[in-house]
Enzyme design. Structure first.
Site, PDB file in Angstrom:
ATOM      1  N   LYS A 122       1.037 -10.369  16.271  1.00 37.27           N
ATOM      2  CA  LYS A 122       1.796 -11.409  15.557  1.00 37.27           C
ATOM      3  C   LYS A 122       1.482 -12.796  16.128  1.00 37.27           C
ATOM      4  CE  LYS A 122       4.226  -8.856  12.662  1.00 37.27           C
ATOM      5  NZ  LYS A 122       4.366  -9.115  11.223  1.00 37.27           N
TER       6      LYS A 122
ATOM      7  N   ASN B 136      16.739  -9.170  15.746  1.00 42.25           N
ATOM      8  CA  ASN B 136      16.867  -7.777  15.269  1.00 42.25           C
ATOM      9  C   ASN B 136      17.391  -7.703  13.840  1.00 42.25           C
ATOM     10  OD1 ASN B 136      16.653  -7.603  18.225  1.00 42.25           O
ATOM     11  ND2 ASN B 136      17.019  -5.440  17.879  1.00 42.25           N
TER      12      ASN B 136
ATOM     13  N   LEU C 293      18.385   0.968  16.327  1.00 41.07           N
ATOM     14  CA  LEU C 293      19.677   1.401  16.842  1.00 41.07           C
ATOM     15  C   LEU C 293      20.727   1.645  15.760  1.00 41.07           C
ATOM     16  CD1 LEU C 293      21.459   1.936  19.317  1.00 41.07           C
ATOM     17  CD2 LEU C 293      21.982  -0.516  19.362  1.00 41.07           C
TER      18      LEU C 293
ATOM     19  N   TYR D  92       1.791  -4.938  19.548  1.00 43.12           N
ATOM     20  CA  TYR D  92       2.477  -5.406  18.336  1.00 43.12           C
ATOM     21  C   TYR D  92       2.758  -6.911  18.425  1.00 43.12           C
ATOM     22  CZ  TYR D  92       6.348  -6.479  15.251  1.00 43.12           C
ATOM     23  OH  TYR D  92       7.164  -7.097  14.321  1.00 43.12           O
TER      24      TYR D  92
ATOM     25  N   ASN E  79       0.831  -1.219   0.000  1.00 42.96           N
ATOM     26  CA  ASN E  79       0.000   0.000   0.000  1.00 42.96           C
ATOM     27  C   ASN E  79       0.862   1.265   0.000  1.00 42.96           C
ATOM     28  OD1 ASN E  79       0.928   0.189   2.607  1.00 42.96           O
ATOM     29  ND2 ASN E  79      -1.058  -0.116   3.590  1.00 42.96           N
TER      30      ASN E  79
ATOM     31  N   THR F 235       7.916 -12.586  14.949  1.00 37.37           N
ATOM     32  CA  THR F 235       8.909 -11.804  15.693  1.00 37.37           C
ATOM     33  C   THR F 235       9.227 -12.435  17.037  1.00 37.37           C
ATOM     34  OG1 THR F 235       9.194  -9.717  16.889  1.00 37.37           O
ATOM     35  CG2 THR F 235       6.950 -10.367  16.462  1.00 37.37           C
TER      36      THR F 235
ATOM     37  N   ARG G 144      21.237  -7.780  22.284  1.00 38.70           N
ATOM     38  CA  ARG G 144      20.313  -8.207  21.233  1.00 38.70           C
ATOM     39  C   ARG G 144      21.045  -9.106  20.247  1.00 38.70           C
ATOM     40  NH1 ARG G 144      17.479  -6.596  24.411  1.00 38.70           N
ATOM     41  NH2 ARG G 144      15.774  -5.089  24.349  1.00 38.70           N
TER      42      ARG G 144
HETATM   43  N1  UDP Z   1      18.385   1.585  21.597  1.00 35.11           N
HETATM   44  C1  UDP Z   1      19.046   2.655  22.181  1.00 35.11           C
HETATM   45  N2  UDP Z   1      18.886   3.893  21.623  1.00 35.11           N
HETATM   46  C2  UDP Z   1      18.103   4.117  20.528  1.00 35.11           C
HETATM   47  C3  UDP Z   1      17.424   2.997  19.943  1.00 35.11           C
HETATM   48  C4  UDP Z   1      17.598   1.750  20.517  1.00 35.11           C
HETATM   49  O1  UDP Z   1      19.763   2.508  23.180  1.00 35.11           O
HETATM   50  O2  UDP Z   1      17.970   5.262  20.088  1.00 35.11           O
HETATM   51  C5  UDP Z   1      18.554   0.240  22.189  1.00 35.11           C
HETATM   52  C6  UDP Z   1      17.262  -0.393  22.664  1.00 35.11           C
HETATM   53  O3  UDP Z   1      17.017  -0.054  24.001  1.00 35.11           O
HETATM   54  C7  UDP Z   1      17.552  -1.885  22.478  1.00 35.11           C
HETATM   55  C8  UDP Z   1      18.525  -1.926  21.303  1.00 35.11           C
HETATM   56  O4  UDP Z   1      19.037  -0.595  21.180  1.00 35.11           O
HETATM   57  O5  UDP Z   1      18.228  -2.378  23.610  1.00 35.11           O
HETATM   58  C9  UDP Z   1      17.862  -2.314  19.992  1.00 35.11           C
HETATM   59  O6  UDP Z   1      16.731  -1.485  19.812  1.00 35.11           O
HETATM   60  P1  UDP Z   1      15.948  -1.427  18.423  1.00 35.11           P
HETATM   61  O7  UDP Z   1      14.876  -0.391  18.577  1.00 35.11           O
HETATM   62  O8  UDP Z   1      16.923  -1.246  17.303  1.00 35.11           O
HETATM   63  O9  UDP Z   1      15.316  -2.873  18.274  1.00 35.11           O
HETATM   64  P2  UDP Z   1      14.369  -3.716  19.270  1.00 35.11           P
HETATM   65  O10 UDP Z   1      15.300  -4.572  20.091  1.00 35.11           O
HETATM   66  O11 UDP Z   1      13.575  -2.759  20.091  1.00 35.11           O
HETATM   67  O12 UDP Z   1      13.549  -4.531  18.336  1.00 35.11           O
END
Ligand code: UDP
Length: 325
Positions: free
Chosen positions: A146, A171, A191, A142, A33, A118, A222
């Site tokens: 799923k 991730n 991140l 979310y 979309n 996920t 992660r």
């Molecule tokens: N994270 C962070 N700062 C940011 C974004 C993410 O410290 O601006 C950390 C977040 O707390 C997690 C890891 O990076 O521990 C991965 O986060 P992301 O959002 O990339 O993926 P998620 O694990 O939430 O799917």
């Protein structure tokens, strides 16, 4: 020749799956979309149709026009925070929309689906590494959307003979090795792109969410899995669907902390990343990583090619420097 329908094939993971499938000789039709997807991300060799899961008529038109062998389904909203503030959007699209897709498949005798699930379906880990038997107790809407679809698959399989593979990603990270496509979310919350954009000066800094977790360096651990490895896993699942239905974790089994990501990005780019310490982000478990050698390897015959975080970040950096969208 029968075709593969890729729902959400203009998004981050979907577009890499389409690129991979096309390179392997598959005939793909991408439907999207374009709310979050990018038309430019879709491989030229794939047909493109604008369609929306919320509109059964657009799905009916799609399934009437083409003869599909199977569906790869990536079309979902995936912002955890937004799923908490606007759950209706998530239940409508991710659950009701997917039920519309399953109805169109059933009406047209299409029985195979590979689905983006996920590790968020597991919720707060009871143990690590996480295997497929880990209890599923998602902690946000979310993850629940799923899980609901995973559960519907089992019921549809029993009643209607649906064949499914629900791939539970850890991730997703990185970009195509040739730099042609990569990650482009708006807003970006992940991140690695945020770190690289801070290094480029496109953002003031990266905020590290929490330094007091019970992990070796105090930041979250992660399991970063390269998007091209996710793409190959989708193809392998598709090829196995005659004899297999089930749930499969996709991760490397390698744990990487937020601080490790920043250090690796500095090494890859040769530049310093401006960092600011910030409080923990709600809903972030201390560690999430997949058990290695699970069904991804034993059933699908899959092995991730990218095991080093520097190699994953190098592809993301290549993309960030020349991104087209
Ligand atoms: N994270 C962070 N700062 C940011 C974004 C993410 O410290 O601006 C950390 C977040 O707390 C997690 C890891 O990076 O521990 C991965 O986060 P992301 O959002 O990339 O993926 P998620 O694990 O939430 O799917």
């Amino acid at each position: 020749m029968k075709k593969i329908l890729v729902m959400g094939g203009a998004g981050y993971i979907g577009s890499h799956a389409v690129k991979h499938l096309v390179e392997k000789g598959y005939d793909c039709v991408v439907a999207d979309n374009l709310v979050y997807g990018h038309r430019e991300a879709v491989a030229e060799a794939a047909a493109f149709e604008k369609a929306d899961l919320a509109e059964p008529a657009s799905l009916e038109a799609l399934f009437s026009k083409y003869d599909f062998e199977a569906v790869l389904h990536f079309a979902a909203y995936a912002y955890v925070g937004e799923s908490v503030t606007d759950p209706q959007k998530y239940y409508q699209n991710n659950v009701a929309g997917t039920l519309n897709l399953l109805a169109a498949m059933k009406n047209h005798g299409v029985q195979k689906i590979v689905f983006s699930s996920t590790c968020a379906t597991y919720g707060e880990p009871h143990y690590t590494p996480i295997d497929e038997k880990h209890p599923q107790s998602p902690i946000n809407p979310y993850g629940r959307t799923k899980l609901m679809i995973e559960q519907a698959f089992a019921d549809y399989a029993r009643a209607y003979g649906l064949k499914y593979a629900a791939l539970r990603y850890f991730n997703a990270a990185g970009a195509a090795a040739d730099g042609s496509i990569g990650e482009s979310h708006n807003p970006e919350t992940h991140l690695i792109p945020l770190v690289l954009q801070a290094i480029q000066g496109k953002r003031p800094c990266i905020k590290v969410f929490g330094a007091d977790y019970p992990t070796p360096d105090g930041t979250c651990l992660r399991d970063y899995i390269h998007v091209e490895d996710l793409a190959s896993a989708h193809r392998l699942a598709l090829e196995k669907l005659d004899g297999f239905s089930g749930y499969v974790n996709l991760g490397t089994g390698v744990k990487t902390s937020v601080k490790d990501i920043i250090a690796a990005a500095e090494k890859v780019t040769g530049k310093k990343c401006p960092v600011e310490q910030a409080p923990r982000r709600a809903g972030d478990p201390a560690e999430l990583y997949a058990a290695a050698h699970g069904p991804a390897e034993t059933v699908l015959g899959w092995k991730p090619r990218y095991m080093q975080i520097e190699d994953i970040i190098a592809t993301a950096w290549n993309w960030e420097q020349k991104r087209r969208f």
